[in-house]
Scaffold this motif. Structure first.
Motif, PDB file in Angstrom:
ATOM      1  N   PRO A  77       0.782  -1.240   0.059  1.00 22.25           N
ATOM      2  CA  PRO A  77       0.073   0.014   0.007  1.00 22.25           C
ATOM      3  C   PRO A  77       0.874   1.267   0.080  1.00 22.25           C
ATOM      4  CG  PRO A  77       0.183  -0.799   2.148  1.00 22.25           C
ATOM      5  CD  PRO A  77       1.092  -2.000   1.245  1.00 22.25           C
ATOM      6  N   HIS A  78       0.334   2.286  -0.442  1.00 17.60           N
ATOM      7  CA  HIS A  78       1.186   3.653  -0.376  1.00 17.60           C
ATOM      8  C   HIS A  78       0.269   4.498   0.584  1.00 17.60           C
ATOM      9  CE1 HIS A  78       3.353   1.760  -3.365  1.00 17.60           C
ATOM     10  NE2 HIS A  78       2.583   2.076  -4.488  1.00 17.60           N
ATOM     11  N   PRO A  79       0.885   5.608   0.920  1.00 12.86           N
ATOM     12  CA  PRO A  79       0.233   6.638   1.657  1.00 12.86           C
ATOM     13  C   PRO A  79      -0.801   7.589   0.713  1.00 12.86           C
ATOM     14  CG  PRO A  79       2.561   7.425   1.388  1.00 12.86           C
ATOM     15  CD  PRO A  79       2.290   6.028   0.674  1.00 12.86           C
ATOM     16  N   LYS A  80      -1.671   7.721   1.430  1.00 12.19           N
ATOM     17  CA  LYS A  80      -2.725   9.147   1.071  1.00 12.19           C
ATOM     18  C   LYS A  80      -2.604   9.992   2.001  1.00 12.19           C
ATOM     19  CE  LYS A  80      -7.159   8.342   0.987  1.00 12.19           C
ATOM     20  NZ  LYS A  80      -7.409   9.336   2.255  1.00 12.19           N
ATOM     21  N   ILE A  81      -2.576  10.983   1.637  1.00 13.42           N
ATOM     22  CA  ILE A  81      -2.321  12.447   2.879  1.00 13.42           C
ATOM     23  C   ILE A  81      -3.457  13.289   2.592  1.00 13.42           C
ATOM     24  CG2 ILE A  81      -0.849  13.920   3.578  1.00 13.42           C
ATOM     25  CD1 ILE A  81       1.471  12.732   2.490  1.00 13.42           C
ATOM     26  N   ASP A  82      -3.987  13.540   3.984  1.00 13.50           N
ATOM     27  CA  ASP A  82      -5.157  14.455   3.769  1.00 13.50           C
ATOM     28  C   ASP A  82      -4.695  15.819   4.470  1.00 13.50           C
ATOM     29  OD1 ASP A  82      -7.654  15.783   4.731  1.00 13.50           O
ATOM     30  OD2 ASP A  82      -8.223  14.346   6.050  1.00 13.50           O
ATOM     31  N   TYR A  83      -4.662  16.708   3.332  1.00 12.16           N
ATOM     32  CA  TYR A  83      -4.186  18.227   3.602  1.00 12.16           C
ATOM     33  C   TYR A  83      -5.112  19.072   4.720  1.00 12.16           C
ATOM     34  CZ  TYR A  83      -0.170  17.455   0.732  1.00 12.16           C
ATOM     35  OH  TYR A  83       0.927  17.062   0.282  1.00 12.16           O
ATOM     36  N   GLY A  84      -6.494  18.324   4.926  1.00  8.37           N
ATOM     37  CA  GLY A  84      -7.308  18.913   6.023  1.00  8.37           C
ATOM     38  C   GLY A  84      -6.749  18.584   7.279  1.00  8.37           C
ATOM     39  N   ARG A  85      -5.720  17.871   7.471  1.00  5.66           N
ATOM     40  CA  ARG A  85      -5.313  17.351   8.879  1.00  5.66           C
ATOM     41  C   ARG A  85      -3.789  17.759   8.952  1.00  5.66           C
ATOM     42  NH1 ARG A  85      -9.057  13.492  11.605  1.00  5.66           N
ATOM     43  NH2 ARG A  85      -7.036  13.497  13.185  1.00  5.66           N
ATOM     44  N   CYS A  86      -3.293  17.745   7.705  1.00  3.24           N
ATOM     45  CA  CYS A  86      -1.768  17.810   7.788  1.00  3.24           C
ATOM     46  C   CYS A  86      -1.239  18.989   8.271  1.00  3.24           C
ATOM     47  CB  CYS A  86      -1.225  17.273   6.331  1.00  3.24           C
ATOM     48  SG  CYS A  86       0.591  17.578   6.304  1.00  3.24           S
ATOM     49  N   THR A  87      -0.058  19.097   9.181  1.00  2.00           N
ATOM     50  CA  THR A  87       0.451  20.159   9.730  1.00  2.00           C
ATOM     51  C   THR A  87       1.904  20.363   9.099  1.00  2.00           C
ATOM     52  OG1 THR A  87       1.826  18.933  11.339  1.00  2.00           O
ATOM     53  CG2 THR A  87      -0.272  19.664  11.868  1.00  2.00           C
ATOM     54  N   PHE A  88       2.276  19.801   8.135  1.00  2.00           N
ATOM     55  CA  PHE A  88       3.400  19.961   7.087  1.00  2.00           C
ATOM     56  C   PHE A  88       4.670  20.039   7.957  1.00  2.00           C
ATOM     57  CE2 PHE A  88      -0.079  21.473   4.933  1.00  2.00           C
ATOM     58  CZ  PHE A  88       0.276  20.868   3.283  1.00  2.00           C
ATOM     59  N   CYS A  89       4.857  19.001   8.970  1.00  7.06           N
ATOM     60  CA  CYS A  89       5.831  18.758   9.630  1.00  7.06           C
ATOM     61  C   CYS A  89       6.845  17.962   9.261  1.00  7.06           C
ATOM     62  CB  CYS A  89       5.526  18.343  11.336  1.00  7.06           C
ATOM     63  SG  CYS A  89       4.742  16.442  10.863  1.00  7.06           S
ATOM     64  N   GLN A  90       6.453  17.490   8.362  1.00  4.11           N
ATOM     65  CA  GLN A  90       7.476  16.459   7.507  1.00  4.11           C
ATOM     66  C   GLN A  90       8.080  15.301   8.186  1.00  4.11           C
ATOM     67  OE1 GLN A  90       6.197  16.863   4.855  1.00  4.11           O
ATOM     68  NE2 GLN A  90       6.567  18.850   3.587  1.00  4.11           N
ATOM     69  N   PHE A  91       7.770  14.955   9.343  1.00  7.71           N
ATOM     70  CA  PHE A  91       8.164  13.997  10.078  1.00  7.71           C
ATOM     71  C   PHE A  91       7.956  12.616   9.336  1.00  7.71           C
ATOM     72  CE2 PHE A  91       7.103  15.396  14.707  1.00  7.71           C
ATOM     73  CZ  PHE A  91       7.838  16.512  14.617  1.00  7.71           C
ATOM     74  N   CYS A  92       6.761  12.571   8.463  1.00  7.46           N
ATOM     75  CA  CYS A  92       6.735  11.404   7.658  1.00  7.46           C
ATOM     76  C   CYS A  92       7.983  11.310   6.490  1.00  7.46           C
ATOM     77  CB  CYS A  92       5.346  11.369   6.812  1.00  7.46           C
ATOM     78  SG  CYS A  92       5.223  12.991   6.055  1.00  7.46           S
ATOM     79  N   VAL A  93       8.209  12.376   5.953  1.00  7.94           N
ATOM     80  CA  VAL A  93       9.492  12.458   4.970  1.00  7.94           C
ATOM     81  C   VAL A  93      10.775  11.888   5.900  1.00  7.94           C
ATOM     82  CG1 VAL A  93      10.993  13.783   3.727  1.00  7.94           C
ATOM     83  CG2 VAL A  93       8.414  14.197   3.679  1.00  7.94           C
ATOM     84  N   ASP A  94      11.059  12.615   6.898  1.00  8.26           N
ATOM     85  CA  ASP A  94      12.117  11.992   7.741  1.00  8.26           C
ATOM     86  C   ASP A  94      12.291  10.843   8.098  1.00  8.26           C
ATOM     87  OD1 ASP A  94      13.083  14.735   7.747  1.00  8.26           O
ATOM     88  OD2 ASP A  94      12.348  15.189   9.970  1.00  8.26           O
ATOM     89  N   VAL A  95      11.120  10.124   8.487  1.00  5.72           N
ATOM     90  CA  VAL A  95      10.907   8.722   8.852  1.00  5.72           C
ATOM     91  C   VAL A  95      11.121   7.825   7.784  1.00  5.72           C
ATOM     92  CG1 VAL A  95       8.688   8.138   8.968  1.00  5.72           C
ATOM     93  CG2 VAL A  95      10.080   7.327  10.921  1.00  5.72           C
ATOM     94  N   CYS A  96      10.824   8.201   6.600  1.00  5.14           N
ATOM     95  CA  CYS A  96      10.667   7.055   5.387  1.00  5.14           C
ATOM     96  C   CYS A  96      12.099   6.438   5.085  1.00  5.14           C
ATOM     97  CB  CYS A  96      10.219   7.721   4.103  1.00  5.14           C
ATOM     98  SG  CYS A  96      10.026   6.709   2.785  1.00  5.14           S
ATOM     99  N   PRO A  97      12.250   5.098   5.236  1.00  5.35           N
ATOM    100  CA  PRO A  97      13.292   4.264   5.201  1.00  5.35           C
ATOM    101  C   PRO A  97      13.948   4.347   4.019  1.00  5.35           C
ATOM    102  CG  PRO A  97      11.639   2.733   5.666  1.00  5.35           C
ATOM    103  CD  PRO A  97      10.963   4.293   5.624  1.00  5.35           C
ATOM    104  N   THR A  98      13.145   4.323   2.677  1.00  2.28           N
ATOM    105  CA  THR A  98      13.628   4.295   1.278  1.00  2.28           C
ATOM    106  C   THR A  98      13.731   5.720   0.660  1.00  2.28           C
ATOM    107  OG1 THR A  98      11.166   4.153   0.545  1.00  2.28           O
ATOM    108  CG2 THR A  98      12.330   1.886   1.191  1.00  2.28           C
TER     109      THR A  98
ATOM    110  N   ALA B 256      11.179   7.184  -0.282  1.00  7.55           N
ATOM    111  CA  ALA B 256      10.110   7.368  -1.342  1.00  7.55           C
ATOM    112  C   ALA B 256       9.275   8.788  -1.031  1.00  7.55           C
ATOM    113  CB  ALA B 256       9.029   6.089  -1.007  1.00  7.55           C
ATOM    114  N   LEU B 257       9.162   9.060   0.174  1.00  3.90           N
ATOM    115  CA  LEU B 257       8.264  10.202   0.449  1.00  3.90           C
ATOM    116  C   LEU B 257       9.017  11.549   0.621  1.00  3.90           C
ATOM    117  CD1 LEU B 257       5.259  10.460   1.203  1.00  3.90           C
ATOM    118  CD2 LEU B 257       5.609  10.430   3.461  1.00  3.90           C
ATOM    119  N   GLY B 258       8.680  12.492   0.070  1.00  4.09           N
ATOM    120  CA  GLY B 258       9.453  13.680  -0.140  1.00  4.09           C
ATOM    121  C   GLY B 258       8.659  14.873  -0.223  1.00  4.09           C
TER     122      GLY B 258
END
Ligand code: SF4
Ligand code: SF4
Length: 214
Positions: free
Chosen positions: A91-112, A114-116
């Motif tokens: 599966p791939h992540p779907k991001i809801d910009y109604g909630r996202c705070t643009f902290c980009q923790f998700c980008v930092d944690v992505c091991p491959t 893939a998320l930028g």
């Protein structure tokens, strides 16, 4: 434990005497160049690495859900996708910009990697249901997003309209340059979606009952 001695500045050092003349000194700014940026006729570019919209390399994403686990806003939902008639293995992540705070923790944690993200940050819509769909997306691959950003150089969201067909599960991104980007959403969550249930073979039973009656 030693406590640091607090140093208190005397009131006489910070208290200003009322003045009749000083407020008039502000008039000097009447003759200086205003610092206003006249948007939309002028623009200010965001700083490099400004935390804007996400990009997702669909081939690199291994569906580990680290991004979904770290997201403080619960803005990420893992999504099962079908491209060109073939379901992606993970599966791939779907991001809801109604909630996202643009902290980009998700980008930092992505091991491959893939998320930028990209510096684009402008997305405005009316309150129409159809337009609000833009706030909920599986991000575009980085090359495509950068190509559109280079073309328009205005830091806007790269998709003009997102259509989701409830029946066929087909998602269509209408990109700003007129291109169309299609895929299907087959399900959500970490487990693969179940294949559609086969129709029951009741008619056969009825047939056999009819035969036994006759
Ligand atoms: S940027 Fe932060 S809030 Fe937005 S999806 Fe990523 S982790 Fe969640
Ligand atoms: S984007 Fe990165 S962290 Fe999120 S599921 Fe894919 S590989 Fe894992």
């Amino acid at each position: 434990m030693m406590l640091m001695p607090a140093k208190v500045v005397g009131e006489d050092k910070v208290k200003k005497q009322p003045s009749f003349v000083k407020p008039w000194l502000g008039l000097k700014y009447l003759f200086k160049k205003p610092v206003t940026i006249k948007i939309p006729y002028e623009k200010i570019d965001p700083a490099p690495k400004y935390r804007g919209f996400h990009t997702l390399d669909w081939k690199k994403c291994i569906g580990c859900n680290f991004c979904g686990q770290i997201c403080p806003a619960r803005a990420i939902e893992m999504t099962w996708i079908e491209v060109d008639g073939k379901m992606e293995k993970r599966p791939h992540p779907k991001i809801d910009y109604g909630r996202c705070t643009f902290c980009q923790f998700c980008v930092d944690v992505c091991p491959t990697g893939a998320l930028g993200f990209i510096e684009s940050y402008i997305l405005t819509t009316t309150g129409d249901e159809e337009e609000l769909q833009l706030f909920d997306w599986v991000p575009l691959p980085p090359d495509k997003f950068r190509e559109l950003q280079e073309e328009y150089k205005d830091w806007r969201f790269p998709v003009e309209k997102i259509d989701f067909n409830e029946e066929t599960k087909e998602v269509t991104y209408y990109l700003r340059n007129g291109e169309i980007f299609k895929f299907k959403i087959l399900g959500y969550g970490l487990r693969p979606p179940k294949p559609p249930a086969k129709p029951k073979t009741q008619p056969k039973k009825e047939e056999s009952q009819n035969q036994s009656k006759s």
